[in-house]
Design a protein around this motif. Sequence first.
Motif, PDB file in Angstrom:
ATOM      1  N   ASP A 194      38.638  30.392  64.850  1.00 55.29           N
ATOM      2  CA  ASP A 194      37.937  29.562  65.834  1.00 55.29           C
ATOM      3  C   ASP A 194      38.860  29.026  66.923  1.00 55.29           C
ATOM      4  N   ASN A 195      40.124  28.820  66.595  1.00 54.00           N
ATOM      5  CA  ASN A 195      41.042  28.189  67.551  1.00 54.00           C
ATOM      6  C   ASN A 195      42.148  29.122  68.028  1.00 54.00           C
ATOM      7  N   PHE A 198      43.463  28.859  71.657  1.00 48.83           N
ATOM      8  CA  PHE A 198      43.809  27.441  71.836  1.00 48.83           C
ATOM      9  C   PHE A 198      44.221  27.149  73.268  1.00 48.83           C
ATOM     10  N   GLN A 206      38.047  22.725  75.056  1.00 55.96           N
ATOM     11  CA  GLN A 206      37.287  22.341  73.874  1.00 55.96           C
ATOM     12  C   GLN A 206      37.788  20.974  73.398  1.00 55.96           C
ATOM     13  N   LYS A 208      37.785  19.459  70.611  1.00 61.49           N
ATOM     14  CA  LYS A 208      38.514  19.496  69.342  1.00 61.49           C
ATOM     15  C   LYS A 208      39.947  19.997  69.543  1.00 61.49           C
ATOM     16  N   GLN A 209      40.095  21.039  70.353  1.00 59.44           N
ATOM     17  CA  GLN A 209      41.439  21.565  70.621  1.00 59.44           C
ATOM     18  C   GLN A 209      42.268  20.573  71.418  1.00 59.44           C
TER      19      GLN A 209
END
Length: 313
Positions: A194-195, A198, A206, A208-209
């Motif tokens: 998912d990351n 990054f 994003q 969250k990132q």
Amino acid sequence: MAEGREEGWERRVLERLALEVLAEQKRRRRWSVFLRLSTLALVAAVLWVFGGFAEVEPLDGGRHTALVSLEGEIAAKGEVSADHVVASLQAAFADAGTQGVVLRINSPGGSPVQAGIISDEILRLRALHPEVPVFAVVEDICASGGYYVAAVADRIYVDKASIVGSIGVLMDGFGFSGLMERLGIERRLLTAGDNKGFLDPFSPQQPKQLAHARLMLQEIHTQFVDTVRKGRGERLKETPEMFSGLMWSGAKSVEMGLADGFGTVDSVAREVIKAETIRDYTQKQNLAERFAQRFGAGMAERAASVLAGSPLR
């Protein structure tokens, strides 16, 4: 018949001209290949003869001040790499005539990893040789990773106009997603994880990132602050802005406890270490390393083209 002979004569002339052009092109190509191969041979000979001359020569003992310079950005593939600085420090401490080590710093910072390796080595060598003090002398600038290294010295000397500080960490880049949308360009990024993309500059940020990046920067910043506090101890006159990334003049840095006083390499050797003779242990990139770093990629491409027999334009 006359017209046929005329047409045949023109054709032969054109064929002859075409053959001459092709022959001339072949001659130029061969000469170009010869020149390039000769240049490569000359460069190889120069590197073979002079490649190792930048190493520090053995010294003959005698009381002296050992000098190790950090000039420029602290980076793995540069003049101020941990490899070069650590080797310089080890040579300085190994000489029985060394009465003290001066770190001449003129650096805006750089890699926190490289700076950390250097500072850890200074601490290790000081523990092995407690009789040999280490002093940092700041010239124009000692910021970020440069100060990370200076902070572990016994004392820091500056010029009143030096620039000192920038105790912070940054991660920079650009974001092009808005521009791409206006231009009608679609980003096609495929990842497993998912990351894995990054902070991709071509994709929207994003949250969250972004939060993870800030936590990572904060962790590294805490390591930096801890190193400064441990190295400077009670001399620091901490303020809320001290670890914010700001920089100050040398005069102000002395007031704040980021530095201890004013001095130069010569004055510290003469008045503090009491050994006026200065010997430079700074190991720099030799000719081969500098050539490889600055021209290696381009020369490799040229060499491949020469060996393949294709002309460069």
